[in-house]
Design a protein around this motif. Structure first.
Motif, PDB file in Angstrom:
ATOM      1  N   ARG A 240       0.879  -1.114  -0.070  1.00  0.00           N
ATOM      2  CA  ARG A 240      -0.007   0.017   0.079  1.00  0.00           C
ATOM      3  C   ARG A 240       0.990   1.284   0.047  1.00  0.00           C
ATOM      4  O   ARG A 240       2.099   1.225   0.703  1.00  0.00           O
ATOM      5  CB  ARG A 240      -0.769   0.093   1.137  1.00  0.00           C
ATOM      6  CG  ARG A 240      -1.813  -1.038   1.247  1.00  0.00           C
ATOM      7  CD  ARG A 240      -2.962  -1.026   2.646  1.00  0.00           C
ATOM      8  NE  ARG A 240      -3.607   0.227   2.314  1.00  0.00           N
ATOM      9  CZ  ARG A 240      -4.483   0.530   3.491  1.00  0.00           C
ATOM     10  NH1 ARG A 240      -4.323   0.033   4.637  1.00  0.00           N
ATOM     11  NH2 ARG A 240      -5.072   1.893   3.234  1.00  0.00           N
TER      12      ARG A 240
ATOM     13  N   VAL B  16      10.741  -1.621   3.235  1.00  0.00           N
ATOM     14  CA  VAL B  16       9.544  -2.388   3.508  1.00  0.00           C
ATOM     15  C   VAL B  16       9.530  -3.522   2.519  1.00  0.00           C
ATOM     16  O   VAL B  16       9.309  -4.595   2.848  1.00  0.00           O
ATOM     17  CB  VAL B  16       8.654  -1.596   3.579  1.00  0.00           C
ATOM     18  CG1 VAL B  16       7.275  -2.330   3.717  1.00  0.00           C
ATOM     19  CG2 VAL B  16       8.528  -0.438   4.637  1.00  0.00           C
TER      20      VAL B  16
ATOM     21  N   GLY C  69       9.901  -7.368   3.905  1.00  0.00           N
ATOM     22  CA  GLY C  69       8.607  -7.963   3.841  1.00  0.00           C
ATOM     23  C   GLY C  69       8.991  -9.232   3.183  1.00  0.00           C
ATOM     24  O   GLY C  69       8.549 -10.157   3.575  1.00  0.00           O
TER      25      GLY C  69
ATOM     26  N   ALA D 236       1.256 -10.211   4.391  1.00  0.00           N
ATOM     27  CA  ALA D 236       0.430  -9.227   5.252  1.00  0.00           C
ATOM     28  C   ALA D 236       1.087  -9.018   6.403  1.00  0.00           C
ATOM     29  O   ALA D 236       1.634  -7.972   6.809  1.00  0.00           O
ATOM     30  CB  ALA D 236      -1.138  -9.638   5.447  1.00  0.00           C
ATOM     31  N   ARG D 237       1.508  -9.876   7.063  1.00  0.00           N
ATOM     32  CA  ARG D 237       2.143 -10.107   8.529  1.00  0.00           C
ATOM     33  C   ARG D 237       3.546  -9.555   8.313  1.00  0.00           C
ATOM     34  O   ARG D 237       3.956  -8.647   9.207  1.00  0.00           O
ATOM     35  CB  ARG D 237       2.244 -11.239   9.043  1.00  0.00           C
ATOM     36  CG  ARG D 237       0.662 -11.943   9.401  1.00  0.00           C
ATOM     37  CD  ARG D 237       0.935 -13.126  10.352  1.00  0.00           C
ATOM     38  NE  ARG D 237       1.638 -14.252   9.745  1.00  0.00           N
ATOM     39  CZ  ARG D 237       0.792 -15.334   9.238  1.00  0.00           C
ATOM     40  NH1 ARG D 237      -0.602 -15.041   9.187  1.00  0.00           N
ATOM     41  NH2 ARG D 237       1.657 -16.157   8.718  1.00  0.00           N
ATOM     42  N   SER D 238       4.104  -9.959   7.058  1.00  0.00           N
ATOM     43  CA  SER D 238       5.610  -9.653   7.204  1.00  0.00           C
ATOM     44  C   SER D 238       5.690  -8.020   6.674  1.00  0.00           C
ATOM     45  O   SER D 238       6.778  -7.300   7.261  1.00  0.00           O
ATOM     46  CB  SER D 238       6.308 -10.338   6.326  1.00  0.00           C
ATOM     47  OG  SER D 238       7.559 -10.225   6.376  1.00  0.00           O
TER      48      SER D 238
ATOM     49  N   VAL E 139       3.822  -5.713   7.507  1.00  0.00           N
ATOM     50  CA  VAL E 139       3.656  -4.661   8.916  1.00  0.00           C
ATOM     51  C   VAL E 139       4.848  -4.727   9.964  1.00  0.00           C
ATOM     52  O   VAL E 139       4.925  -3.830  10.283  1.00  0.00           O
ATOM     53  CB  VAL E 139       2.193  -5.349   9.561  1.00  0.00           C
ATOM     54  CG1 VAL E 139       1.831  -4.656  10.849  1.00  0.00           C
ATOM     55  CG2 VAL E 139       1.081  -5.101   8.662  1.00  0.00           C
ATOM     56  N   ALA E 140       5.187  -5.994  10.035  1.00  0.00           N
ATOM     57  CA  ALA E 140       6.561  -6.194  10.715  1.00  0.00           C
ATOM     58  C   ALA E 140       7.694  -5.349  10.392  1.00  0.00           C
ATOM     59  O   ALA E 140       8.498  -4.848  11.086  1.00  0.00           O
ATOM     60  CB  ALA E 140       6.989  -7.670  10.692  1.00  0.00           C
TER      61      ALA E 140
ATOM     62  N   TYR F  69       2.134  -0.619   5.805  1.00  0.00           N
ATOM     63  CA  TYR F  69       0.988  -0.604   6.030  1.00  0.00           C
ATOM     64  C   TYR F  69       0.373  -2.014   5.602  1.00  0.00           C
ATOM     65  O   TYR F  69       0.723  -2.574   4.635  1.00  0.00           O
ATOM     66  CB  TYR F  69      -0.010   0.522   5.251  1.00  0.00           C
ATOM     67  CG  TYR F  69       0.293   1.935   5.742  1.00  0.00           C
ATOM     68  CD1 TYR F  69      -0.571   2.445   6.692  1.00  0.00           C
ATOM     69  CD2 TYR F  69       1.166   2.455   4.887  1.00  0.00           C
ATOM     70  CE1 TYR F  69      -0.335   3.721   6.797  1.00  0.00           C
ATOM     71  CE2 TYR F  69       1.481   4.010   5.357  1.00  0.00           C
ATOM     72  CZ  TYR F  69       0.704   4.418   6.419  1.00  0.00           C
ATOM     73  OH  TYR F  69       0.787   5.661   6.867  1.00  0.00           O
ATOM     74  N   ARG F  70      -0.495  -2.619   6.610  1.00  0.00           N
ATOM     75  CA  ARG F  70      -1.088  -3.831   6.201  1.00  0.00           C
ATOM     76  C   ARG F  70      -1.849  -3.879   4.746  1.00  0.00           C
ATOM     77  O   ARG F  70      -2.807  -3.023   4.434  1.00  0.00           O
ATOM     78  CB  ARG F  70      -2.099  -4.356   7.065  1.00  0.00           C
ATOM     79  CG  ARG F  70      -2.559  -5.574   7.033  1.00  0.00           C
ATOM     80  CD  ARG F  70      -3.591  -6.220   8.077  1.00  0.00           C
ATOM     81  NE  ARG F  70      -3.708  -7.470   7.944  1.00  0.00           N
ATOM     82  CZ  ARG F  70      -3.283  -8.675   8.238  1.00  0.00           C
ATOM     83  NH1 ARG F  70      -2.035  -8.432   8.856  1.00  0.00           N
ATOM     84  NH2 ARG F  70      -3.752  -9.814   7.918  1.00  0.00           N
TER      85      ARG F  70
ATOM     86  N   ASP G  23      -7.202  -7.164   3.241  1.00  0.00           N
ATOM     87  CA  ASP G  23      -7.339  -8.654   3.520  1.00  0.00           C
ATOM     88  C   ASP G  23      -8.294  -9.183   2.627  1.00  0.00           C
ATOM     89  O   ASP G  23      -8.316 -10.557   2.389  1.00  0.00           O
ATOM     90  CB  ASP G  23      -7.878  -8.710   4.873  1.00  0.00           C
ATOM     91  CG  ASP G  23      -6.671  -8.408   5.963  1.00  0.00           C
ATOM     92  OD1 ASP G  23      -5.437  -8.669   5.767  1.00  0.00           O
ATOM     93  OD2 ASP G  23      -7.142  -7.914   6.975  1.00  0.00           O
TER      94      ASP G  23
END
Length: 383
Positions: free
Chosen positions: A79, A100, A104, A174-176, A178-179, A183-184, A187
């Protein structure tokens, strides 16, 4: 506008006493002139590098499928908003979208992915991956960075197996992301007919028919097509942009299109070009997972050249020298005048020595003094 000395020297800085105009059946070029090998910045070098990488990917995909394996194509996006910087991977400065994206990937599928991903790979028969970096820019949306990946599987997967693989990748991505500080990704998606199949826009996965493997390989390095005036078509276009064949319809520009806009002096484009120039340092255009190079080599697919070696490679064709431009003439009358280098090559391609001499004399230069005819090969052999 550009600030990197290596890029700015490409096609301009002499590495010998002068530049030699040479031509053959496939075109003309300069000998004795530096090449930068910067695939992200230089349209001249990128043309050669991306063509070579596309050939490698195509041959690898076709050889893998012919040997009984399968290919799955995926795209991994972030995003993004105009306020988000391109960023950099430089030590002590690491940050922004490019960091990112890479972090990611490492957390989802790379060296920091953990045992769960290793089990998932085994369950889906994943042997390795060839990944390509791509970026676009839009005045309203800023930088859009993403990876395209070609996954090599033990055997062709069924559509249901591809969907299961896509679900596994989407959740991890998605999880990675954010970590990694991003931005997520969404979904879910309820847009009718959307290619994400309702799982959101962070990861797109396509089931590839074995007859399309070669086309998918070439698609990974389609950046070279962004200099073309006609839209992409066929499978490459569908995978690249869906209904938006060129990217321009959504206001997005590829790297070289951004360069064209920046060359007009448009302030936002100039700033974006310089930000990107700093940010792509250290970013690999192509990444091949551990072990895949050896596996493809066993199938007869080999290309160990670096980007710099590809950019400097004139190929197997021997081009004949047409004219020699001494250092003083090169720096005083050719390099400073926009368009003259290209005009020399076009003249060499279209009319050989006669056309080059006519062009030189139209610039007010003297043939035989300011620009020298190339030595006759027979005379050199006699000497």
């Amino acid at each position: 506008m550009s600030q990197g000395p290596t890029f700015c020297a490409c096609g301009r800085k002499l590495i010998a006493g002068g530049a030699t105009v040479q031509a053959g059946s496939s075109g003309a070029s300069f000998a004795g002139v530096a090449t930068c090998g910067m695939v992200h910045m230089c349209v001249w070098c990128a043309g050669r590098i991306l063509a070579a990488r596309a050939d490698y990917a195509q041959q690898g995909a076709e050889a893998w499928v012919a040997n009984g394996g399968g290919i799955v194509m995926s795209a991994h996006t972030l995003r993004h908003f105009k306020r988000l910087p391109f960023g950099t991977l430089r030590r002590r400065e690491r940050g922004g979208l490019v960091a990112v994206l890479h972090d990611g990937w490492s957390g989802a599928y790379g060296h920091r992915s953990g045992k769960m991903w290793q089990r998932a790979k085994k369950a889906h028969g994943i042997i390795g991956v060839l990944r390509a970096f791509e970026d676009t820019w839009g005045e309203a949306t800023g930088f859009h960075l993403h990876f395209h990946a070609m996954w090599f599987t033990e055997r062709p997967l069924t559509p249901d197996e591809v969907d299961a693989f896509a679900d596994a990748m989407s959740a991890r991505w998605a999880r990675s992301v954010v970590a990694a500080g991003g931005y997520r990704p969404s979904d879910s998606c309820d847009k009718p007919g959307c290619s994400c199949k309702g799982r959101g826009h962070g990861v797109r996965v396509d089931h590839i028919d074995v007859t399309e493997a070669g086309a998918v390989g070439r698609y990974l390095f389609k950046d070279g097509d962004q200099a073309r005036t006609e839209p992409l078509d066929g499978l490459a276009a569908e995978l690249a942009f869906g209904g938006d064949k060129t990217g321009r319809k959504a206001g997005r520009l590829g790297p070289f299109q951004l360069g064209d806009l920046a060359a007009t002096g448009e302030a936002d484009a100039v700033a974006a070009w310089q930000e990107r120039e700093y940010g792509v340092f250290g970013v690999r255009k192509m990444y091949l997972s551990n072990g895949m190079k050896a596996l493809l080599a066993e199938l007869g697919v080999v290309d160990d050249r670096t980007d710099e070696e590809i950019a400097a490679d004139e190929g197997e064709e021997k081009r004949e020298p047409i004219a020699i431009i001494p250092r003083d003439t090169w720096y005083e009358h050719v390099v400073p005048v926009r368009g003259r280098r290209l005009a020399l090559l076009k003249a060499a391609e279209s009319g050989g020595v006669a056309a080059v001499r006519k062009l030189i004399e139209s610039w007010g230069l003297q043939w035989g003094r300011d620009v020298l005819p190339a030595p006759d090969p027979d005379d050199q052999a006699d000497a």
